[in-house]
Design a protein around this motif. Structure first.
Motif, PDB file in Angstrom:
ATOM      1  N   ASN A   4       0.812  -1.206   0.000  1.00  0.00           N
ATOM      2  CA  ASN A   4       0.000   0.000   0.000  1.00  0.00           C
ATOM      3  C   ASN A   4       0.851   1.265   0.000  1.00  0.00           C
ATOM      4  OD1 ASN A   4       0.772  -0.364   2.699  1.00  0.00           O
ATOM      5  ND2 ASN A   4      -1.091   0.528   3.487  1.00  0.00           N
ATOM      6  N   ALA A   5       2.122   1.185   0.340  1.00  0.00           N
ATOM      7  CA  ALA A   5       2.991   2.355   0.326  1.00  0.00           C
ATOM      8  C   ALA A   5       3.808   2.425  -0.963  1.00  0.00           C
ATOM      9  CB  ALA A   5       3.930   2.323   1.529  1.00  0.00           C
ATOM     10  N   ARG A   6       3.646   1.464  -1.846  1.00  0.00           N
ATOM     11  CA  ARG A   6       4.415   1.422  -3.083  1.00  0.00           C
ATOM     12  C   ARG A   6       3.676   2.183  -4.180  1.00  0.00           C
ATOM     13  NH1 ARG A   6       8.303  -2.332  -2.352  1.00  0.00           N
ATOM     14  NH2 ARG A   6       7.937  -3.843  -0.731  1.00  0.00           N
ATOM     15  N   PRO A   7       4.433   2.879  -4.995  1.00  0.00           N
ATOM     16  CA  PRO A   7       3.791   3.556  -6.125  1.00  0.00           C
ATOM     17  C   PRO A   7       3.234   2.531  -7.104  1.00  0.00           C
ATOM     18  CG  PRO A   7       6.181   3.749  -6.260  1.00  0.00           C
ATOM     19  CD  PRO A   7       5.867   3.075  -4.958  1.00  0.00           C
ATOM     20  N   SER A   8       2.166   2.909  -7.770  1.00  0.00           N
ATOM     21  CA  SER A   8       1.550   1.991  -8.719  1.00  0.00           C
ATOM     22  C   SER A   8       1.018   2.749  -9.911  1.00  0.00           C
ATOM     23  CB  SER A   8       0.406   1.233  -8.053  1.00  0.00           C
ATOM     24  OG  SER A   8      -0.256   0.426  -9.010  1.00  0.00           O
ATOM     25  N   ALA A   9       1.052   2.067 -11.049  1.00  0.00           N
ATOM     26  CA  ALA A   9       0.503   2.632 -12.275  1.00  0.00           C
ATOM     27  C   ALA A   9      -0.934   2.149 -12.509  1.00  0.00           C
ATOM     28  CB  ALA A   9       1.397   2.252 -13.459  1.00  0.00           C
ATOM     29  N   LEU A  10      -1.560   1.561 -11.477  1.00  0.00           N
ATOM     30  CA  LEU A  10      -2.939   1.097 -11.611  1.00  0.00           C
ATOM     31  C   LEU A  10      -3.844   2.275 -11.965  1.00  0.00           C
ATOM     32  CD1 LEU A  10      -4.936  -1.301 -11.312  1.00  0.00           C
ATOM     33  CD2 LEU A  10      -5.219  -0.597  -8.913  1.00  0.00           C
ATOM     34  N   ASP A  11      -4.750   2.039 -12.886  1.00  0.00           N
ATOM     35  CA  ASP A  11      -5.729   3.051 -13.284  1.00  0.00           C
ATOM     36  C   ASP A  11      -6.375   3.628 -12.017  1.00  0.00           C
ATOM     37  OD1 ASP A  11      -8.212   4.303 -13.936  1.00  0.00           O
ATOM     38  OD2 ASP A  11      -8.423   3.060 -15.716  1.00  0.00           O
ATOM     39  N   PRO A  12      -6.314   4.955 -11.825  1.00  0.00           N
ATOM     40  CA  PRO A  12      -6.880   5.567 -10.615  1.00  0.00           C
ATOM     41  C   PRO A  12      -8.363   5.247 -10.400  1.00  0.00           C
ATOM     42  CG  PRO A  12      -5.547   7.163 -11.807  1.00  0.00           C
ATOM     43  CD  PRO A  12      -5.661   5.943 -12.674  1.00  0.00           C
ATOM     44  N   ALA A  13      -9.115   5.043 -11.464  1.00  0.00           N
ATOM     45  CA  ALA A  13     -10.535   4.707 -11.321  1.00  0.00           C
ATOM     46  C   ALA A  13     -10.706   3.326 -10.703  1.00  0.00           C
ATOM     47  CB  ALA A  13     -11.235   4.766 -12.679  1.00  0.00           C
ATOM     48  N   MET A  44      -3.060  -9.321  -3.475  1.00  0.00           N
ATOM     49  CA  MET A  44      -2.615  -8.294  -4.412  1.00  0.00           C
ATOM     50  C   MET A  44      -2.727  -6.925  -3.766  1.00  0.00           C
ATOM     51  SD  MET A  44      -4.201  -9.327  -8.095  1.00  0.00           S
ATOM     52  CE  MET A  44      -3.835 -10.891  -8.871  1.00  0.00           C
ATOM     53  N   ASP A  45      -1.745  -6.092  -4.072  1.00  0.00           N
ATOM     54  CA  ASP A  45      -1.882  -4.673  -3.797  1.00  0.00           C
ATOM     55  C   ASP A  45      -2.144  -3.997  -5.138  1.00  0.00           C
ATOM     56  OD1 ASP A  45       0.596  -4.641  -5.074  1.00  0.00           O
ATOM     57  OD2 ASP A  45       1.662  -3.687  -3.419  1.00  0.00           O
ATOM     58  N   ASP A  46      -2.177  -2.688  -5.167  1.00  0.00           N
ATOM     59  CA  ASP A  46      -2.490  -1.982  -6.410  1.00  0.00           C
ATOM     60  C   ASP A  46      -1.527  -2.344  -7.535  1.00  0.00           C
ATOM     61  OD1 ASP A  46      -4.258  -0.774  -4.618  1.00  0.00           O
ATOM     62  OD2 ASP A  46      -3.911   1.245  -5.399  1.00  0.00           O
ATOM     63  N   GLU A  47      -0.229  -2.399  -7.224  1.00  0.00           N
ATOM     64  CA  GLU A  47       0.756  -2.676  -8.267  1.00  0.00           C
ATOM     65  C   GLU A  47       0.664  -4.115  -8.762  1.00  0.00           C
ATOM     66  OE1 GLU A  47       3.734  -2.097 -11.105  1.00  0.00           O
ATOM     67  OE2 GLU A  47       2.346  -0.725 -10.099  1.00  0.00           O
ATOM     68  N   ALA A  48       0.410  -5.066  -7.879  1.00  0.00           N
ATOM     69  CA  ALA A  48       0.246  -6.460  -8.311  1.00  0.00           C
ATOM     70  C   ALA A  48      -0.955  -6.579  -9.249  1.00  0.00           C
ATOM     71  CB  ALA A  48       0.088  -7.379  -7.108  1.00  0.00           C
ATOM     72  N   LEU A  49      -2.034  -5.882  -8.924  1.00  0.00           N
ATOM     73  CA  LEU A  49      -3.206  -5.900  -9.803  1.00  0.00           C
ATOM     74  C   LEU A  49      -2.860  -5.243 -11.143  1.00  0.00           C
ATOM     75  CD1 LEU A  49      -6.150  -6.499 -10.442  1.00  0.00           C
ATOM     76  CD2 LEU A  49      -6.767  -4.416  -9.170  1.00  0.00           C
ATOM     77  N   HIS A  50      -2.178  -4.131 -11.100  1.00  0.00           N
ATOM     78  CA  HIS A  50      -1.760  -3.465 -12.345  1.00  0.00           C
ATOM     79  C   HIS A  50      -0.929  -4.415 -13.211  1.00  0.00           C
ATOM     80  CE1 HIS A  50      -0.039  -0.649 -15.168  1.00  0.00           C
ATOM     81  NE2 HIS A  50       1.165  -1.010 -14.770  1.00  0.00           N
ATOM     82  N   ARG A  51       0.038  -5.078 -12.620  1.00  0.00           N
ATOM     83  CA  ARG A  51       0.890  -6.000 -13.376  1.00  0.00           C
ATOM     84  C   ARG A  51       0.082  -7.164 -13.934  1.00  0.00           C
ATOM     85  NH1 ARG A  51       6.473  -6.429  -9.766  1.00  0.00           N
ATOM     86  NH2 ARG A  51       6.800  -4.185  -9.541  1.00  0.00           N
ATOM     87  N   THR A  52      -0.864  -7.657 -13.151  1.00  0.00           N
ATOM     88  CA  THR A  52      -1.724  -8.752 -13.615  1.00  0.00           C
ATOM     89  C   THR A  52      -2.542  -8.316 -14.822  1.00  0.00           C
ATOM     90  OG1 THR A  52      -1.816  -9.744 -11.407  1.00  0.00           O
ATOM     91  CG2 THR A  52      -3.617 -10.292 -12.929  1.00  0.00           C
ATOM     92  N   LEU A  53      -3.107  -7.124 -14.751  1.00  0.00           N
ATOM     93  CA  LEU A  53      -3.946  -6.603 -15.837  1.00  0.00           C
ATOM     94  C   LEU A  53      -3.147  -6.301 -17.102  1.00  0.00           C
ATOM     95  CD1 LEU A  53      -6.200  -4.170 -13.769  1.00  0.00           C
ATOM     96  CD2 LEU A  53      -6.937  -6.301 -14.879  1.00  0.00           C
ATOM     97  N   THR A  54      -1.894  -5.917 -16.950  1.00  0.00           N
ATOM     98  CA  THR A  54      -1.123  -5.464 -18.113  1.00  0.00           C
ATOM     99  C   THR A  54      -0.182  -6.514 -18.698  1.00  0.00           C
ATOM    100  OG1 THR A  54       0.573  -4.474 -16.685  1.00  0.00           O
ATOM    101  CG2 THR A  54      -1.238  -3.041 -17.437  1.00  0.00           C
ATOM    102  N   THR A  55       0.131  -7.560 -17.936  1.00  0.00           N
ATOM    103  CA  THR A  55       1.060  -8.580 -18.450  1.00  0.00           C
ATOM    104  C   THR A  55       0.364  -9.861 -18.871  1.00  0.00           C
ATOM    105  OG1 THR A  55       1.495  -9.613 -16.301  1.00  0.00           O
ATOM    106  CG2 THR A  55       2.901  -7.721 -16.953  1.00  0.00           C
ATOM    107  N   GLY A  56      -0.862 -10.074 -18.369  1.00  0.00           N
ATOM    108  CA  GLY A  56      -1.561 -11.323 -18.670  1.00  0.00           C
ATOM    109  C   GLY A  56      -1.085 -12.498 -17.847  1.00  0.00           C
ATOM    110  N   ARG A  57      -0.268 -12.241 -16.840  1.00  0.00           N
ATOM    111  CA  ARG A  57       0.209 -13.260 -15.905  1.00  0.00           C
ATOM    112  C   ARG A  57      -0.122 -12.802 -14.490  1.00  0.00           C
ATOM    113  NH1 ARG A  57       5.531 -15.355 -17.001  1.00  0.00           N
ATOM    114  NH2 ARG A  57       5.157 -16.617 -15.143  1.00  0.00           N
ATOM    115  N   CYS A  58      -0.540 -13.735 -13.638  1.00  0.00           N
ATOM    116  CA  CYS A  58      -0.892 -13.367 -12.263  1.00  0.00           C
ATOM    117  C   CYS A  58       0.348 -12.954 -11.480  1.00  0.00           C
ATOM    118  CB  CYS A  58      -1.573 -14.527 -11.551  1.00  0.00           C
ATOM    119  SG  CYS A  58      -3.300 -14.670 -11.971  1.00  0.00           S
TER     120      CYS A  58
END
Length: 121
Positions: A4-13, A44-58
């Motif tokens: 939760n303290a890590r920066p993430s590129a997850l869509d803000p919405a 998952m945190d925000d960044e793990a979800l972002h990576r999952t959504l953008t890489t196609g791998r969990c």
């Protein structure tokens, strides 16, 4: 420190919808996309979800190792993402995957195969 303290590129919405635990994590259920078999639960945190959504791998957050891990990078038991959904409260993630090999670290197909608990009915 958790994600939760890590920066993430997850869509803000998407990030605004998530309801996280006190440590910034959301439980993520991996389910076999074609059979409905529940394979495992990860976090998952925000960044793990972002990576999952953008890489196609969990990608999950390992609470024990305090780092991200991509399912299959060391075991070869890859989870290819077919779809991702939030539950009605946005406090659980459902990832439908195509699982290669066992999903459980014990070498079994699913983490939920140790038998049912007895019901007192």
């Amino acid at each position: 420190m958790t994600g939760n303290a890590r920066p993430s590129a997850l869509d803000p919405a998407i990030a605004a919808r998530l309801k996280r635990s006190a440590d910034g994590l959301v439980p993520a259920i991996a389910q076999q996309y074609d059979t409905g078999e529940v394979l495992m639960l990860g976090w998952m945190d925000d960044e793990a979800l972002h990576r999952t959504l953008t890489t196609g791998r969990c990608t999950y957050w390992s609470r024990s190792r305090n780092e991200y891990w991509v399912k299959g990078d060391t075991s070869g038991h890859v989870q290819l993402v077919k779809s991702v959904a939030l539950d009605c409260d946005a406090d659980t993630i459902l990832v439908k995957v195509d699982q290669t090999g066992p999903a459980c670290h014990t070498g079994t197909r699913t983490c939920f195969d140790s038998g049912s608990l007895p019901l007192d009915q």
